[in-house]
Design a protein around this motif. Structure first.
Motif, PDB file in Angstrom:
ATOM      1  N   SER A  56     -62.322  10.850 -19.900  1.00 31.84           N
ATOM      2  CA  SER A  56     -62.681  11.839 -18.889  1.00 31.84           C
ATOM      3  C   SER A  56     -64.183  12.078 -18.845  1.00 31.84           C
ATOM      4  CB  SER A  56     -61.969  13.157 -19.177  1.00 31.84           C
ATOM      5  OG  SER A  56     -60.591  12.953 -19.123  1.00 31.84           O
ATOM      6  N   ASP A 102     -61.687  19.006 -19.425  1.00 31.32           N
ATOM      7  CA  ASP A 102     -61.105  18.632 -18.146  1.00 31.32           C
ATOM      8  C   ASP A 102     -60.758  17.157 -18.173  1.00 31.32           C
ATOM      9  OD1 ASP A 102     -61.788  21.143 -17.536  1.00 31.32           O
ATOM     10  OD2 ASP A 102     -63.647  20.605 -16.501  1.00 31.32           O
ATOM     11  N   SER A 143     -60.069  13.610 -16.124  1.00 31.46           N
ATOM     12  CA  SER A 143     -60.238  12.909 -14.864  1.00 31.46           C
ATOM     13  C   SER A 143     -59.961  11.443 -15.113  1.00 31.46           C
ATOM     14  CB  SER A 143     -61.650  13.114 -14.319  1.00 31.46           C
ATOM     15  OG  SER A 143     -62.577  12.528 -15.182  1.00 31.46           O
ATOM     16  N   SER A 183     -54.436  11.749  -6.931  1.00 26.03           N
ATOM     17  CA  SER A 183     -55.008  12.859  -7.706  1.00 26.03           C
ATOM     18  C   SER A 183     -56.242  12.384  -8.474  1.00 26.03           C
ATOM     19  CB  SER A 183     -53.950  13.367  -8.681  1.00 26.03           C
ATOM     20  OG  SER A 183     -54.580  13.878  -9.823  1.00 26.03           O
ATOM     21  N   THR A 209     -57.203  13.461 -11.144  1.00 21.65           N
ATOM     22  CA  THR A 209     -56.926  13.550 -12.578  1.00 21.65           C
ATOM     23  C   THR A 209     -56.406  12.228 -13.121  1.00 21.65           C
ATOM     24  OG1 THR A 209     -56.232  15.787 -12.100  1.00 21.65           O
ATOM     25  CG2 THR A 209     -55.746  14.943 -14.299  1.00 21.65           C
ATOM     26  N   TYR A 267     -50.819  18.928 -15.595  1.00 16.37           N
ATOM     27  CA  TYR A 267     -51.239  18.354 -14.318  1.00 16.37           C
ATOM     28  C   TYR A 267     -50.058  17.655 -13.639  1.00 16.37           C
ATOM     29  CZ  TYR A 267     -56.279  18.947 -15.172  1.00 16.37           C
ATOM     30  OH  TYR A 267     -57.529  19.455 -15.367  1.00 16.37           O
TER      31      TYR A 267
END
Lengths: 373, 369, 610
Positions: free
Chosen positions: A312, B44, B46, B71, B73, B135
């Protein structure tokens, strides 16, 4: 015994004597890991339990009670009732509660009419991670309530989907189980790189390196004599950490100890290589300590995937993590502890470690010369 | 302030700024930490790689897959046709989760039976796993609501209307980056103050100071004030970067922030001076600072909430000044707090500042006699 | 790797300077060796073209003040550094090409002796025996020999870190001798070591020279040690000023050294002589002034009209005379500036001569004892120092002089007894008492990262100087110590002599009545030392009381009175002449200060041993 072996043995004996007599070496090798493991093991947890939650029910009745009752039963929440939404918001602002669940006065009427009743949920977004986790918990409570209500009324559940989540390897979702193995990598970086860099810088500072260099000792012997004792010390610290993880914190060790030891050895070599390299760049303990902390400890902490998810991160930083040995070791540790001997994780990561060890040791050996300039 | 203390302060600042090594100490690590933490330290998610095992292959399942693929994510790495590769993909960490759609997925949807969807998550990092679950759950719920609306099904008895206050998008950078203000201010103040006396001891200039007409209290102040000044300046720079570069909103009163900062720096200065008084060499001072710093950061609520700690550890954090200042920074930045609402955080720091400074003074006098 | 052939005649033929053909191979051969270092963006030439030879079986003294390039040269010969240009040959090998061949035959003791302080004496020996390839069966007799030679026998189980400086030095030497080297490099082995240990070290070296034909290169900043060497390389600022037997150096000074005595006080006489044309050196030595005249400038008894009864007695030249002669003559503009300032400010005071004896005590030490745990560092010491006196505190390492000194400065409280400085106890007296003392320590404790101006500003402010007075003192310091051109330089980057001047300027900023000097001239060259003492003399002449500790026994000659300590107790107190007189024996009619000091220490040690 050949003269070269005798020199090596003599240097290593010296190193062991110094380790045994120097409280700070033992402190960095054993006490610091224990303290860090304890602090982390007990102090660091991302598992929210008993989240203080404000329940605002403007006209309580049996229906609202059936909903709020589920919060009281949940291990995740510690609900308290508020009369007005304003009071609850004040409590949220004062950090007394972390979320508000708000049932307005028309809730029961709308539910019974099937007219889209709304459940207001307000979470404290300051700690975004916790806020998300709370939101997830609230969703679970809500979904459970819908299902229960449908069953009670003998209706077919109106749920479109029936989601089921399965957490592989850590079904109880204990964050300690993944933090503690990852922490071992951080700690070993500290023992390997910091300790080695410090002890060599110390020899420079005290002028003993100069005295060694004018004997017939070769550079390789000097490096080996540092490498072997601190390798063993680091592996000792590793073993102690693993024992603590398993016995004190109850982290499962599903893979084989041998695989763990083998990978730890590779990682230790890479860390020692970094330490040797740092010490060849700077010859004073203070600077060596600084460089070791900034160049090895912090990256091992932040960029290894130990706490923060690498995939991420922004792409340039993801690229950077490939230069950090701890990244590979954290991955191995988390797998060996929680998942087992997974070849597809262990082999590539161990190879990467081997390459890093070779590069760092090679660079250290190439840079080391028997000269002062 | 007497001229002598002023002279000490000026000398101390000059010495810190003139020495390349200590200048690096002030500029290098903070900058690196700010950038690294600012960009890398985030909870977070992603582009989390996932796979979908679609046994159904119908229109509805394609629709759901499209929702995952759309999405930010998730990144759908593979759509599987057989179950063989599920374990391999998860075990090798190539994907962090696999969504399994049953053979009867479309049929169940059309017959009004709840269609089972399984989400298998890699729990080796269980925090990430938990977030992935959350999510995925949201995507599935949204899909369900949309399906029901499109196919004339009855809506659920009640729906959740979720809102996050202070940080609507739940961007965890907003949580971490203001925390860095506290973190770096502590690190720098502690190093400047903690090492300064030890350095003079090593250089032999401390004796030189002791034979001047300076009183112990003058030396204490002269050593503490530079930490205060440097801590405040450095914190201001970090606050500016936080607001201007990372665009974290600063909603509350700057006066409250700086009053909290002042008390925090005072408390840390006291601790730094105590470390200073106790250590004979810079090495020891560095080790002492490190030994205080690591637990104090971990047990401050910087990265993980204090509320999640066992009760006895929570009690321990009450002695940690950073704990209080973190609340203040975040309250001022995100919650728009002012002085009046922060009293409960301010007085413990003031008390700690007084105690640690008094303790440092006592240690100083004791070391000198 | 024992030396196989013992060329017993090598020594004499080399000393006689025989033709290169018959002489033994040179142990060290240097050909135009140059080496520079980059520092702060510019290159400093540490060695600027050195050409010299050292022979087997000889002790070659590498003599020069700090910063002369001694350590760089040692490291070049040991193969630890490479020369920028030129050629270095040691034991017949090219050092740059075959460093390991040289290192296998080399003994090298670096400045801090290269010992592991957390290892015992025995463990250090074992380590170096392993490294030097001494076979286990040969160790026991070799250890026995070395322990006997160094007197370390009883301490083999002690941690090296807990040995005294002198013992460390001897252990360091023993470690380099485990496998008898063909070339022994000793880098300043006598720095910070007391005179007794220095003498013992020389005895070991002399013993070694009798038994082997090892070549020894011995670096030192003590010029008097040069006289013990067979050959001397005199190094200064990277240049070889001269090489040859020490007697060659002093021979050129023959007939130019005198003792001068006159009424009116030795300090006044010394100050006057130092400014007289034809005099290149004038230093106080006990009750008289030692004068060295320029070549071709014979002294006359009547050369000083203001000292009509001046008597000059010829004396033997010393190595140091030649050093001063080679370097002397207005090398430092500061010397001139300093003496000019003194002749104005200090003249009236000087005229009154040594009048210290008239005044009452300024420093009083009464039955002071200081213990650290079980160890008594200072044991019931009493003495007094009068106003305007220069008072020296001497002693071997660990004799308690540093502890006494620190107690006087108020850095350490006594366990028992009373200390008074200017009527105050510095421990308890308010900061105001400290305004009257100045303090300068051996490390010239300045803030190296600050500029000269910032250092001066800081110390003047700390001493509460303000406004016009502060500005005046700052101007005075710049002028008096000729620091003007260096004001914006960082103190840490100054040459040692400047550092010392700056340290003294800082200590004198507030015009103190009492000055504490802790080894104030260690490592600085003889000219800087003379300049320093010229200032101190002038200060004493104006009534400033000076208390000084030193290892440098020559410096003790500048003192009005001396106190010699050993094992925490006072051994002897008196004027330098009285102390020397007490050591006079038939075989030693005119003992030097060092001989007198060692005699005092040994006399004290005998009853203890018995």
């Amino acid at each position: 015994m050949s003269p070269a072996l005798r020199r090596l043995a003599g240097l290593m004996r010296k190193e062991f004597l110094q380790i045994v007599r120097d409280p700070s070496a033992l402190a960095i090798a054993f006490v610091l890991p224990a303290v860090l493991l304890l602090v982390f093991g007990y102090g660091v947890s991302l598992d929210a339990r008993e989240v203080p939650l404000a329940l605002v029910v403007q006209s309580p009745d049996a229906l609202t009670d059936s909903f709020t009752g589920r919060f009281a039963q949940s291990p995740y929440f510690r609900p308290s009732s508020f009369r007005s939404i304003q009071g609850a918001q004040r409590a949220l602002a004062a950090r007394q509660v972390q979320g508000i669940v708000w049932l307005q006065s028309d809730f029961t009427r709308r539910v019974e009419r099937g007219a889209g009743a709304r459940i207001g949920v307000i979470v404290d977004g300051v700690d975004a991670n916790t806020a998300r986790i709370i939101e997830g918990y609230v969703q679970q409570v809500w979904a459970g309530w819908l299902r229960m209500r449908a069953e009670e009324r003998g209706e077919a559940p109106r749920m479109v989907l029936d989601p089921e989540a399965r957490m592989r390897f850590n079904p109880q979702v204990r964050s300690r189980d993944y933090l503690v193995p990852g922490l071992i990598a951080v700690i070993m970086t500290l023992t390997g790189a910091l300790l080695t860099a410090l002890v060599i810088a110390r020899e420079w500072e005290r002028g003993t390196m100069e005295a060694l260099m004018v004997t017939r000792v070769t550079v390789r012997e000097i490096l080996l004599a540092k490498l072997i004792p601190y390798f063993l010390l680091g592996m000792g610290g590793m073993a102690a950490s693993v024992l603590m993880a398993v016995l004190l914190f109850g982290v499962p060790l599903r893979g084989s100890v041998l695989v763990l030891a083998g990978c730890a050895a590779l990682f230790m070599l890479a860390a020692l290589g970094m330490g040797l390299l740092i010490s060849s760049l700077t010859r004073n303990q203070f600077a060596a300590g600084q460089v070791a902390i900034v160049a090895t400890f912090l990256p091992a902490f932040i960029l290894s995937g130990f706490v923060f998810d690498i995939r991420s991160m922004p792409v340039p930083i993801q690229a950077l993590t490939h230069l950090i040995a701890a990244r590979y070791f954290v991955s191995i540790l988390q797998s060996v502890f929680l998942a087992g001997n997974i070849r597809s994780v262990i082999v590539p990561n161990a190879l990467a470690l081997a390459v890093m060890a070779a590069v760092f040791l090679g660079l250290a050996a190439a840079r080391a010369r028997k000269r002062l300039d | 302030m007497s001229r002598q203390i002023l002279a000490l302060l000026v000398k101390e600042l000059l010495a810190v700024l003139a020495d390349a090594r200590s200048r690096w100490l002030l500029i290098g690590p903070p900058l690196i930490q700010l950038v690294v933490f600012g960009y890398a330290a985030s909870f977070d998610l992603s582009h989390v790689p996932i796979a979908i095992y679609d046994q159904d292959g119908g229109e509805a399942s394609r629709d759901l897959i499209a929702r995952f693929a759309g999405s930010p994510t998730f990144a759908v790495e593979a759509v599987l046709r057989s179950s063989r590769r599920i374990d391999e993909l998860i075990d090798s960490r190539r994907v962090e989760a696999v969504v399994v759609l049953d053979q009867g997925f479309s049929r169940d949807l059309h017959t009004g039976k709840p269609a089972p969807v399984q989400v298998i998550v890699d729990g080796r990092n269980s925090n990430t796993g938990l977030l992935i679950e959350g999510y995925a759950g949201t995507i599935l719920t949204d899909f369900g609501l949309a399906w029901a609306a499109d196919h004339g099904g009855a809506p659920p008895a009640a729906v959740l209307d979720m809102r996050a206050l202070y940080n609507q998008t739940l961007d965890s950078h907003w949580f971490i980056i203001p925390g860095i203000v506290a973190l770096l201010t502590q690190v720098i103040t502690l190093l400047v103050v903690g090492l300064s006396v030890a350095r003079e001891r090593e250089l032999g200039t401390f004796d030189q100071l002791l034979v001047t007409p300076l009183r112990p209290i003058d030396i204490l102040l002269g050593k503490g004030l530079p930490g205060l000044v440097i801590g405040l300046v450095e914190a201001s720079v970090i606050i500016a970067v936080t607001v201007l570069w990372f665009h974290v909103p600063l909603r509350g009163s700057l006066a409250a922030l700086y009053f909290g900062l002042l008390l925090f720096v005072l408390a840390v200065t006291g601790i730094g001076l105590a470390i200073s008084a106790l250590s004979a060499t810079q090495q020891q001072a560095l080790l002492g600072a490190f030994l205080f710093m690591v637990p104090s950061i971990i047990l401050s609520g910087f990265a993980t909430p204090i509320a999640n700690m066992p009760p006895w550890v929570q009690d321990l954090t009450l002695l940690n000044p950073m704990r209080y200042f973190l609340v203040i920074v975040r309250a001022v930045f995100l919650q728009g707090a002012d002085l009046s609402s922060l009293g409960s955080q301010l007085w413990p720091m003031a008390a700690m500042g007084l105690t640690t400074l008094a303790m440092a003074g006592w240690l100083f006098r004791r070391r000198m006699t | 790797m024992e030396p196989t052939a013992r060329e017993t005649d090598g020594r004499s033929s080399a000393a006689a300077g025989g033709e290169p053909g018959d002489a033994p191979p040179a142990a060290i051969r240097l050909e135009d060796v140059r080496r520079g270092f980059r520092s702060a963006g510019r290159t400093v030439q540490a060695l600027a073209g050195i050409t010299a030879n050292a022979l087997r079986g000889q002790v070659t003294g590498l003599v020069g003040p700090d910063g002369a390039g001694k350590t760089t040269l040692m490291r070049l010969i040991a193969g630890l550094l490479r020369p920028d240009s030129g050629r270095i040959e040691a034991l017949g090998f090219d050092v740059a090409r075959d460093p390991l061949d040289v290192q296998a035959r080399l003994g090298y003791m670096p400045q801090r002796f290269g010992l592991y302080e957390d290892l015992t004496v025995r463990e250090n020996l074992d380590l170096y025996a392993d490294l030097q390839g001494v076979m286990p069966e040969r160790r026991a007799p070799r250890y026995a020999d070395l322990m006997h030679m160094t007197g370390l026998g009883p301490f083999t189980a002690r941690m090296a870190g807990r040995l005294s400086g002198g013992m460390k030095q001897k252990l360091g030497l023993a470690c380099t001798l485990l496998n008898p080297p063909q070339l022994l490099l000793l880098d300043e082995p006598t720095v910070g070591v007391d005179p007794v240990s220095r003498r013992e070290l020389w005895q070991i070296i002399e013993h070694l020279m009798r038994e082997t034909d090892t070549a020894v290169l011995f670096s030192t900043a003590y010029l008097d040690e040069a006289e013990r060497c067979d050959q001397v390389w005199l190094l200064h600022e990277g240049q070889l000023l001269g090489s040859g037997a020490p007697s060659d150096f002093s021979a050129e000074m023959a007939g130019r050294s005198f003792y001068a005595v006159a009424t009116g006080g030795r300090r006044a006489l010394q100050a006057r002589l130092a400014q007289t044309a034809g005099v290149i050196d004038a230093v106080i030595q006990g009750g008289h002034v030692r004068v060295v005249m320029a070549a071709g400038a014979p002294p006359e008894a009547k050369m000083l009209p203001d000292f009509p009864d001046l008597v000059l007695t010829p004396t033997a030249p010393r190595f140091e005379d030649s050093f001063v002669a080679r370097l002397g003559g207005g090398r430092h503009e500061a010397v001139a500036a300093g003496s000019r300032a003194h002749s104005e400010a200090g003249a009236p005071a000087l005229a009154s001569g040594d009048r210290a004896a008239a005044a009452g005590p300024v420093i009083t030490v009464r039955q002071v004892t200081r213990r650290f745990g079980d160890f008594t560092a200072v044991d019931n010491v009493s003495f007094e120092v009068r106003r305007g006196e220069i008072f020296g505190l001497l002693g071997a390492n660990g004799a308690g002089k540093t502890t006494t000194f620190r107690m006087l400065c108020g850095l350490l409280p006594p366990t028992q007894g009373a200390l008074e400085v200017a009527g105050f106890d510095l421990r308890t007296a308010a900061a105001i008492a400290r305004r009257r003392i100045g303090y300068m320590s051996q490390r010239f404790s300045l803030y190296g990262d600050l500029t000269v101006r910032q250092n001066l500003n800081f110390f003047s402010s700390v001493y509460r100087l303000t406004g016009a007075h502060q500005r005046a003192r700052l101007a005075w310091a710049g002028e008096e110590f000729a620091l003007g051109p260096m004001l914006e330089a960082k103190a840490g980057e100054l040459p040692l002599g400047f550092k010392q001047r700056l340290a003294l300027a800082c200590a004198l900023m507030h015009d103190p009545a009492i000055l504490f000097l802790d080894e104030p001239t260690s490592g600085v060259d003889p000219l800087a030392r003379r300049e320093f003492w010229r200032r101190i003399n002038a200060l004493a002449g104006r009534g400033v009381t000076v208390l000084v500790t030193t290892h440098f026994l020559e410096e003790a000659e500048y003192c009005d009175r001396l106190l010699i300590m050993a094992q925490g107790r006072v051994l002897n107190e008196g004027t330098p002449d009285a102390i020397k007189a007490a050591a006079r024996r038939p075989d030693r009619p005119d003992p030097t200060m060092e001989e007198a000091f060692i005699a005092a220490i040994e006399a004290a040690a005998v009853p203890e041993a018995a």
